[in-house]
Write an enzyme that holds these catalytic residues in place. Sequence first.
Site, mmCIF file in Angstrom:
data_model
loop_
_atom_site.group_PDB
_atom_site.id
_atom_site.type_symbol
_atom_site.label_atom_id
_atom_site.label_comp_id
_atom_site.label_asym_id
_atom_site.label_seq_id
_atom_site.Cartn_x
_atom_site.Cartn_y
_atom_site.Cartn_z
ATOM 1 N N ILE A 117 17.072 18.655 38.532
ATOM 2 C CA ILE A 117 18.152 17.671 38.696
ATOM 3 C C ILE A 117 19.510 18.175 38.231
ATOM 4 C CG2 ILE A 117 16.467 15.808 38.490
ATOM 5 C CD1 ILE A 117 17.668 15.143 35.741
ATOM 6 N N HIS A 145 6.011 23.735 53.448
ATOM 7 C CA HIS A 145 7.456 23.714 53.688
ATOM 8 C C HIS A 145 7.827 24.731 54.770
ATOM 9 C CE1 HIS A 145 8.710 20.965 50.633
ATOM 10 N NE2 HIS A 145 8.328 21.703 49.611
ATOM 11 N N GLY A 187 19.550 21.923 40.847
ATOM 12 C CA GLY A 187 18.834 21.927 42.111
ATOM 13 C C GLY A 187 19.161 20.720 42.957
ATOM 14 N N GLY A 188 18.272 20.398 43.863
ATOM 15 C CA GLY A 188 18.568 19.363 44.839
ATOM 16 C C GLY A 188 18.007 18.006 44.539
ATOM 17 N N TYR A 189 17.496 17.785 43.325
ATOM 18 C CA TYR A 189 16.769 16.554 43.063
ATOM 19 C C TYR A 189 17.505 15.566 42.163
ATOM 20 C CZ TYR A 189 12.708 18.568 45.360
ATOM 21 O OH TYR A 189 11.855 19.095 46.294
ATOM 22 N N GLU A 234 9.098 16.583 51.367
ATOM 23 C CA GLU A 234 7.906 17.101 50.697
ATOM 24 C C GLU A 234 6.615 16.732 51.426
ATOM 25 O OE1 GLU A 234 7.688 19.102 48.075
ATOM 26 O OE2 GLU A 234 9.839 19.199 47.693
ATOM 27 N N GLU A 294 3.918 25.580 49.278
ATOM 28 C CA GLU A 294 5.116 26.238 49.809
ATOM 29 C C GLU A 294 4.947 26.611 51.275
ATOM 30 O OE1 GLU A 294 7.679 25.945 48.188
ATOM 31 O OE2 GLU A 294 6.774 25.447 46.269
#
Length: 805
Positions: free
Chosen positions: A718, A589, A721-723, A615, A586
């Site tokens: 998924i 990021h 979230g953003g995936y 990532e 983290e």
Amino acid sequence: MKRIRIMATLVIANMLMATPTSRASLNLLRRSPKPKYFSSSSCHFRPSTFRKSYPCPIWSSSFSFCLPPPRSTTSTSLSSSSFRPFSSPPSMSSAAAAAVESVVSDETLSSNPLLQDFDFPPFDSVDASHVRPGIRALLQHLEAELEELEKSVEPTWPKLVEPLEKIVDRLTVVWGMINHLKAVKDTPELRAAIEDVQPEKVKFQLRLGQSKPIYNAFKAIRESPDWSSLSEARQRLVEAQIKEAVLIGIALDDEKREEFNKIEQELEKLSHKFSENVLDATKKFEKLITDKKEIEGLPPSALGLFAQAAVSKGHENATAENGPWIITLDAPSYLPVMQHAKNRALREEVYRAYLSRASSGDLDNTAIIDQILKLRLEKAKLLGYNNYAEVSMAMKMATVEKAAELLEKLRSASWDAAVQDMEDLKSFAKNQGAAESDSMTHWDTTFWSERLRESKYDINEEELRPYFSLPKVMDGLFSLAKTLFGIDIEPADGLAPVWNNDVRFYRVKDSSGNPIAYFYFDPYSRPSEKRGGAWMDEVVSRSRVMAQKGSSVRLPVAHMVCNQTPPVGDKPSLMTFREVETVFHEFGHALQHMLTKQDEGLVAGIRNIEWDAVELPSQFMENWCYHRDTLMSIAKHYETGETLPEEVYKKLLAARTFRAGSFSLRQLKFASVDLELHTKYVPGGPESIYDVDQRVSVKTQVIPPLPEDRFLCSFSHIFAGGYAAGYYSYKWAEVLSADAFSAFEDAGLDDIKAVKETGQRFRNTILALGGGKAPLKVFVEFRGREPSPEPLLRHNGLLAASASA
């Protein structure tokens, strides 16, 4: 990054499925424990210095706080980082100013913390009662500004991009505040308030994203004679805005656009409900144990945590030694049971509870998943795509075909190794006389893997905990950041309000001692109010436009949120090695957000970076956990100060590739089922979502899933979230990150001068350029060539398997 939430949130993909989100630029508007134990030099915790809010009786009775009086503007610590999103900029129109005045004239609104000027968000003051009036006033204010912009817009930076960024930024900061509180300090009242105003927020997002005057102005910039003279960052920004506008339906006719907008509203609502169901289902499970025989094998750290949970539930006399103990499905509770409980029946019960979360009763996510997939497909068709994966890939490095090709290559390289892993496990269990050796199943593999690892490498993860106390880990992490990137990180507790007393606040300085960024760190699990997993969020981005008078740029501020084991008794938070890796991840990021040198706010930091590249810095930082000097700097016994023995370090290094095939296959299963659901699955067709999961598992799981496996119901990556159609990004970026780390290996990890030089090059490219340059170009600028998968396979011990495949 996805069009689901307003914050740009990034997460680590661990075995417990953390909850992620989102994208940037206009996508920003469519995205979806005792602190006294920080005792080391860089972790002094001073509760008395926290800037608290003052009582304000006209507010909610549950949180009766309001903002403190303004502080002196001569404070050097905030000289270039203050942000006041509601200070009217000099260029604000009279109409917009009048609108602002009209919505804040009411006494309650004028004291609403969401509408106040502030240096840092008043997290300690915001209450659910502020959400409805605050967000509605904000939206009215922004609507007036948008109307004014549309009337006066010109295809120039000052007349288009700068006013647009101010609108985007205000909503990003304020909605980000309440969205963040929902994730870390959840209450029914806050949920209800956000749910009420969410449709209004989405409506404004769509109104902004589908603005024809703004869209036409961006196209005019691209088509102007001056286009070639724009910087690469500005060109990327313009291109992204045009593409995003198309993806949000601006080119649709009125009828189809209305249908599209209804889908967007419903998808936002469904994703929030999905997330809430997962949190509630996780909180719902509690197993009270009174017989010590039932928890045989569990380490003292886990028993202390279970007893602490029991005390919080009214069992005042609970102790680690004598109980009673309460087990939950929160990560620090769930994992020790699966790793260490000799009671196979207990492991099975907890496993089944975990894999069936949010799949029954009022919390059942099955119908929500079906509806999400159905609406995503409809949205894709409206936009002229064959499936939602094509929509997702439109803003990524990969294509559907390239992503699938990578997953298959890695699957082939991992399969035989994973099969051998299972054979080794069965053989070991049989030699130990385990009755389940011939019927090894899901609730056995983690337990026996831990026993085999202990036997093979003589490493006991629980015995390592005393060497990884949170204060020392943070000291070592900050020291590494100084070596690699030339920055200093110091505590700044009290400078910014926080949402929990365990939250730390830090200032980041450059080599000259000037502040360049700030970040919050919320380390501990709080299952009653905080969602699981680990993530990084932006609070504000670096921005020239949003700079206050007297400074050239607004400095970036980030969140780092984890869910690690909290302090127990008089001990600090003692971390597992996996928790150490998570913190490093983290922080990677956060570094990309904080060390950006982009001044264009809409492409600064993590904004506008293709999701399958985002990532890279986080996975890159994980590699340093295995670097000898780095590990030895953080692995200090919390009581004696003794450094981790050299032979133990060597065993940790050797154990790095332990069951690498199995771990790789696990991530590939998640990525493959995600891609399958968003390419070939037909909602309402002959296959159910669980049929798809079972089918994909034939090639990605050595032990087939249980027929009743419902992990999809908590697959927040998924569905909340953003995936979505993007989980492959973890593997895609892992190729990039492993190759990036290999640059340091090539330079010589023991050559401090070479490490520093390579670190500066990494900072000046990967961390500095943000979304202002295409990620492949950025990588080539750092590495000198395009990426190769060889370092990843080598690090995982799968290179030979890949060659033979």
